[in-house]
Write a protein that holds these residues in place. Structure first.
Motif, PDB file in Angstrom:
ATOM      1  N   PRO A 211       0.842  -1.210   0.000  1.00 47.93           N
ATOM      2  CA  PRO A 211       0.000   0.000   0.000  1.00 47.93           C
ATOM      3  C   PRO A 211       0.870   1.250   0.000  1.00 47.93           C
ATOM      4  O   PRO A 211       1.940   1.283   0.609  1.00 47.93           O
ATOM      5  CB  PRO A 211      -0.803  -0.133   1.301  1.00 47.93           C
ATOM      6  CG  PRO A 211       0.019  -1.016   2.170  1.00 47.93           C
ATOM      7  CD  PRO A 211       0.736  -1.962   1.264  1.00 47.93           C
ATOM      8  N   LEU A 212       0.384   2.282  -0.691  1.00 42.83           N
ATOM      9  CA  LEU A 212       1.181   3.503  -0.857  1.00 42.83           C
ATOM     10  C   LEU A 212       0.334   4.741  -0.576  1.00 42.83           C
ATOM     11  O   LEU A 212      -0.869   4.762  -0.820  1.00 42.83           O
ATOM     12  CB  LEU A 212       1.726   3.591  -2.292  1.00 42.83           C
ATOM     13  CG  LEU A 212       2.719   2.498  -2.729  1.00 42.83           C
ATOM     14  CD1 LEU A 212       3.012   2.637  -4.219  1.00 42.83           C
ATOM     15  CD2 LEU A 212       4.006   2.571  -1.920  1.00 42.83           C
ATOM     16  N   ASP A 213       1.006   5.786  -0.066  1.00 39.84           N
ATOM     17  CA  ASP A 213       0.443   7.135  -0.013  1.00 39.84           C
ATOM     18  C   ASP A 213       1.045   7.917  -1.178  1.00 39.84           C
ATOM     19  O   ASP A 213       2.270   7.857  -1.415  1.00 39.84           O
ATOM     20  CB  ASP A 213       0.793   7.832   1.296  1.00 39.84           C
ATOM     21  CG  ASP A 213       0.030   7.264   2.484  1.00 39.84           C
ATOM     22  OD1 ASP A 213      -0.957   6.536   2.264  1.00 39.84           O
ATOM     23  OD2 ASP A 213       0.440   7.546   3.632  1.00 39.84           O
ATOM     24  N   MET A 214       0.204   8.648  -1.905  1.00 44.50           N
ATOM     25  CA  MET A 214       0.658   9.439  -3.051  1.00 44.50           C
ATOM     26  C   MET A 214       0.473  10.916  -2.740  1.00 44.50           C
ATOM     27  O   MET A 214      -0.639  11.362  -2.442  1.00 44.50           O
ATOM     28  CB  MET A 214      -0.125   9.066  -4.304  1.00 44.50           C
ATOM     29  CG  MET A 214       0.022   7.615  -4.695  1.00 44.50           C
ATOM     30  SD  MET A 214      -1.020   7.184  -6.118  1.00 44.50           S
ATOM     31  CE  MET A 214      -0.691   5.426  -6.231  1.00 44.50           C
ATOM     32  N   ILE A 215       1.585  11.682  -2.826  1.00 40.17           N
ATOM     33  CA  ILE A 215       1.574  13.114  -2.505  1.00 40.17           C
ATOM     34  C   ILE A 215       1.870  13.877  -3.791  1.00 40.17           C
ATOM     35  O   ILE A 215       2.986  13.815  -4.334  1.00 40.17           O
ATOM     36  CB  ILE A 215       2.629  13.424  -1.414  1.00 40.17           C
ATOM     37  CG1 ILE A 215       2.336  12.587  -0.158  1.00 40.17           C
ATOM     38  CG2 ILE A 215       2.645  14.906  -1.096  1.00 40.17           C
ATOM     39  CD1 ILE A 215       3.423  12.640   0.891  1.00 40.17           C
ATOM     40  N   PHE A 216       0.873  14.581  -4.312  1.00 43.99           N
ATOM     41  CA  PHE A 216       0.974  15.302  -5.575  1.00 43.99           C
ATOM     42  C   PHE A 216       1.328  16.761  -5.299  1.00 43.99           C
ATOM     43  O   PHE A 216       0.716  17.412  -4.449  1.00 43.99           O
ATOM     44  CB  PHE A 216      -0.348  15.233  -6.343  1.00 43.99           C
ATOM     45  CG  PHE A 216      -0.788  13.827  -6.674  1.00 43.99           C
ATOM     46  CD1 PHE A 216      -0.408  13.235  -7.878  1.00 43.99           C
ATOM     47  CD2 PHE A 216      -1.584  13.107  -5.796  1.00 43.99           C
ATOM     48  CE1 PHE A 216      -0.816  11.948  -8.200  1.00 43.99           C
ATOM     49  CE2 PHE A 216      -1.992  11.816  -6.105  1.00 43.99           C
ATOM     50  CZ  PHE A 216      -1.616  11.234  -7.306  1.00 43.99           C
ATOM     51  N   ALA A 217       2.325  17.298  -6.056  1.00 46.30           N
ATOM     52  CA  ALA A 217       2.770  18.682  -5.858  1.00 46.30           C
ATOM     53  C   ALA A 217       2.868  19.407  -7.189  1.00 46.30           C
ATOM     54  O   ALA A 217       3.093  18.791  -8.256  1.00 46.30           O
ATOM     55  CB  ALA A 217       4.109  18.702  -5.149  1.00 46.30           C
ATOM     56  N   ASP A 218       2.718  20.730  -7.134  1.00 49.88           N
ATOM     57  CA  ASP A 218       2.789  21.539  -8.363  1.00 49.88           C
ATOM     58  C   ASP A 218       4.234  21.890  -8.685  1.00 49.88           C
ATOM     59  O   ASP A 218       5.172  21.368  -8.062  1.00 49.88           O
ATOM     60  CB  ASP A 218       1.904  22.785  -8.237  1.00 49.88           C
ATOM     61  CG  ASP A 218       2.372  23.720  -7.118  1.00 49.88           C
ATOM     62  OD1 ASP A 218       3.509  23.547  -6.595  1.00 49.88           O
ATOM     63  OD2 ASP A 218       1.601  24.646  -6.742  1.00 49.88           O
ATOM     64  N   ARG A 219       4.434  22.811  -9.606  1.00 52.54           N
ATOM     65  CA  ARG A 219       5.770  23.177 -10.086  1.00 52.54           C
ATOM     66  C   ARG A 219       6.635  23.800  -8.996  1.00 52.54           C
ATOM     67  O   ARG A 219       7.867  23.782  -9.084  1.00 52.54           O
ATOM     68  CB  ARG A 219       5.654  24.138 -11.272  1.00 52.54           C
ATOM     69  CG  ARG A 219       4.986  25.444 -10.906  1.00 52.54           C
ATOM     70  CD  ARG A 219       4.749  26.316 -12.129  1.00 52.54           C
ATOM     71  NE  ARG A 219       6.023  26.730 -12.723  1.00 52.54           N
ATOM     72  CZ  ARG A 219       6.094  27.568 -13.768  1.00 52.54           C
ATOM     73  NH1 ARG A 219       4.982  28.044 -14.324  1.00 52.54           N
ATOM     74  NH2 ARG A 219       7.264  27.912 -14.239  1.00 52.54           N
ATOM     75  N   HIS A 220       6.001  24.366  -7.964  1.00 46.53           N
ATOM     76  CA  HIS A 220       6.743  24.986  -6.867  1.00 46.53           C
ATOM     77  C   HIS A 220       6.993  24.007  -5.710  1.00 46.53           C
ATOM     78  O   HIS A 220       7.535  24.409  -4.681  1.00 46.53           O
ATOM     79  CB  HIS A 220       5.984  26.207  -6.350  1.00 46.53           C
ATOM     80  CG  HIS A 220       5.739  27.244  -7.405  1.00 46.53           C
ATOM     81  ND1 HIS A 220       6.757  27.981  -7.991  1.00 46.53           N
ATOM     82  CD2 HIS A 220       4.584  27.677  -7.995  1.00 46.53           C
ATOM     83  CE1 HIS A 220       6.256  28.817  -8.884  1.00 46.53           C
ATOM     84  NE2 HIS A 220       4.929  28.651  -8.905  1.00 46.53           N
ATOM     85  N   GLY A 221       6.587  22.783  -5.908  1.00 45.88           N
ATOM     86  CA  GLY A 221       6.754  21.797  -4.851  1.00 45.88           C
ATOM     87  C   GLY A 221       5.711  21.918  -3.754  1.00 45.88           C
ATOM     88  O   GLY A 221       5.886  21.341  -2.669  1.00 45.88           O
ATOM     89  N   VAL A 222       4.608  22.618  -4.013  1.00 47.60           N
ATOM     90  CA  VAL A 222       3.535  22.775  -3.033  1.00 47.60           C
ATOM     91  C   VAL A 222       2.526  21.640  -3.239  1.00 47.60           C
ATOM     92  O   VAL A 222       2.073  21.402  -4.372  1.00 47.60           O
ATOM     93  CB  VAL A 222       2.844  24.142  -3.175  1.00 47.60           C
ATOM     94  CG1 VAL A 222       1.690  24.263  -2.188  1.00 47.60           C
ATOM     95  CG2 VAL A 222       3.851  25.269  -2.961  1.00 47.60           C
ATOM     96  N   VAL A 223       2.191  20.957  -2.170  1.00 50.68           N
ATOM     97  CA  VAL A 223       1.294  19.801  -2.246  1.00 50.68           C
ATOM     98  C   VAL A 223      -0.112  20.275  -2.576  1.00 50.68           C
ATOM     99  O   VAL A 223      -0.672  21.180  -1.925  1.00 50.68           O
ATOM    100  CB  VAL A 223       1.308  19.021  -0.914  1.00 50.68           C
ATOM    101  CG1 VAL A 223       0.302  17.876  -0.950  1.00 50.68           C
ATOM    102  CG2 VAL A 223       2.711  18.487  -0.642  1.00 50.68           C
ATOM    103  N   VAL A 224      -0.707  19.630  -3.620  1.00 51.43           N
ATOM    104  CA  VAL A 224      -2.059  19.981  -4.036  1.00 51.43           C
ATOM    105  C   VAL A 224      -3.062  18.877  -3.708  1.00 51.43           C
ATOM    106  O   VAL A 224      -4.277  19.123  -3.704  1.00 51.43           O
ATOM    107  CB  VAL A 224      -2.096  20.302  -5.545  1.00 51.43           C
ATOM    108  CG1 VAL A 224      -1.275  21.550  -5.844  1.00 51.43           C
ATOM    109  CG2 VAL A 224      -1.607  19.127  -6.377  1.00 51.43           C
ATOM    110  N   LYS A 225      -2.575  17.650  -3.461  1.00 55.95           N
ATOM    111  CA  LYS A 225      -3.477  16.551  -3.124  1.00 55.95           C
ATOM    112  C   LYS A 225      -2.679  15.442  -2.457  1.00 55.95           C
ATOM    113  O   LYS A 225      -1.512  15.214  -2.796  1.00 55.95           O
ATOM    114  CB  LYS A 225      -4.181  16.011  -4.375  1.00 55.95           C
ATOM    115  CG  LYS A 225      -5.163  14.876  -4.072  1.00 55.95           C
ATOM    116  CD  LYS A 225      -5.851  14.371  -5.331  1.00 55.95           C
ATOM    117  CE  LYS A 225      -6.796  13.228  -5.011  1.00 55.95           C
ATOM    118  NZ  LYS A 225      -7.487  12.725  -6.247  1.00 55.95           N
ATOM    119  N   VAL A 226      -3.353  14.746  -1.510  1.00 56.19           N
ATOM    120  CA  VAL A 226      -2.765  13.574  -0.847  1.00 56.19           C
ATOM    121  C   VAL A 226      -3.768  12.435  -0.960  1.00 56.19           C
ATOM    122  O   VAL A 226      -4.932  12.582  -0.558  1.00 56.19           O
ATOM    123  CB  VAL A 226      -2.433  13.847   0.629  1.00 56.19           C
ATOM    124  CG1 VAL A 226      -1.846  12.590   1.280  1.00 56.19           C
ATOM    125  CG2 VAL A 226      -1.464  15.015   0.761  1.00 56.19           C
TER     126      VAL A 226
END
Length: 260
Positions: free
Chosen positions: A193-208
């Motif tokens: 099982p995995l947690d996925m941390i999505f970030a934009d171009r600035h490295g700011v997390v937009v979704k977990v």
């Protein structure tokens, strides 16, 4: 004259009568005096006690049935009463303190993590080396560190963590895209099982996304402007309270909100 002599002889005989009776064994009419008391031997005398005489509690009363005082055995003094504290009032229900994150995650501690690199450059490397195999993430929870494998090509990203049976707690994989774009993942051939941390171009997390199910083919979209995706062991994002707005620090994030 002759009568007077006879009378005198008779009186003399009466006076001498008791003495004559004693000599011939006749009964003595006079009352005999009581014999004097015999002296007692010193050995027969009971010892005279010295000091107060102890009275036996079970002594027999004398024949005249006079009450005999019984000695009361000394009883232990009553134990000193120990004051007891009044019962503590039940504390009102309070919310449990927020779970402190496990910091750092990795092999080495973060030195002096109070410095804010976003507000000031980090020439002294006080947070840690900005290295390709190391990723830092910060947010309201604090700061955490992961050792990462970086995948940059389409083939590497397609392979990802498929067929991996175990990943250490402090380990992760960083997916780097050439530009912000819509991104979606699935769990085909993924065994953990995995947690996925999505970030934009600035490295700011937009979704977990928490605890993606191994082998699940359901698409997991991350957003339309995603350039970086961090995959870690399932459950750690919630444990560390990594949420939207957290910032990633890594050399691949060139226009980072939290620069190297």
């Amino acid at each position: 004259m002759g009568k007077r002599l006879v009378a005198m002889s008779l009186m003399a005989a009466l006076v001498a009568w008791p003495v004559l009776g004693q000599s011939d064994g006749s009964v003595i009419l006079e009352q005999e005096a009581a014999p004097p008391p015999m002296p007692r031997s010193p050995a027969a005398e009971p010892p005279v006690p010295v000091g107060p005489v102890a009275v036996t509690p079970h002594a027999v009363a004398p024949e005249d049935s006079e009450p005999v005082a019984k000695a009361v055995a000394d009883s232990e003094p009553p134990a000193e009463e120990v004051p007891t504290d009044p019962p503590l009032a039940k504390a009102p229900d309070e919310e449990p303190p927020a779970l402190e994150p496990i910091l750092p995650i990795g092999d080495e501690p973060i030195a002096d993590a109070g410095v804010d690199p976003a507000a000031k450059a980090d020439p002294d490397n006080r947070i840690g080396a900005c290295r390709d195999d190391t990723l830092y993430i910060r947010g309201d929870f604090g700061k955490a560190r992961f050792t990462v494998d970086v995948v940059r090509t389409a083939e590497e990203r397609a392979q990802g963590l498929m067929n991996v049976k175990f990943m250490p707690t402090s380990k992760g994989m960083l997916f780097v895209y050439p530009a912000p774009q819509p991104v979606a993942f699935w769990m085909k051939n993924t065994l953990i099982p995995l947690d996925m941390i999505f970030a934009d171009r600035h490295g700011v997390v937009v979704k977990v996304h928490h605890n993606a199910i191994p082998g699940d083919l359901t698409s997991i979209p991350g957003g339309d402007q995603v350039q970086f995706v961090l995959e870690i062991n399932g459950g750690w994002a919630k444990l560390l309270r990594i949420e939207e707005g957290a910032q990633i620090r890594h050399p691949a994030v060139r226009r980072a909100a939290w620069p190297c």
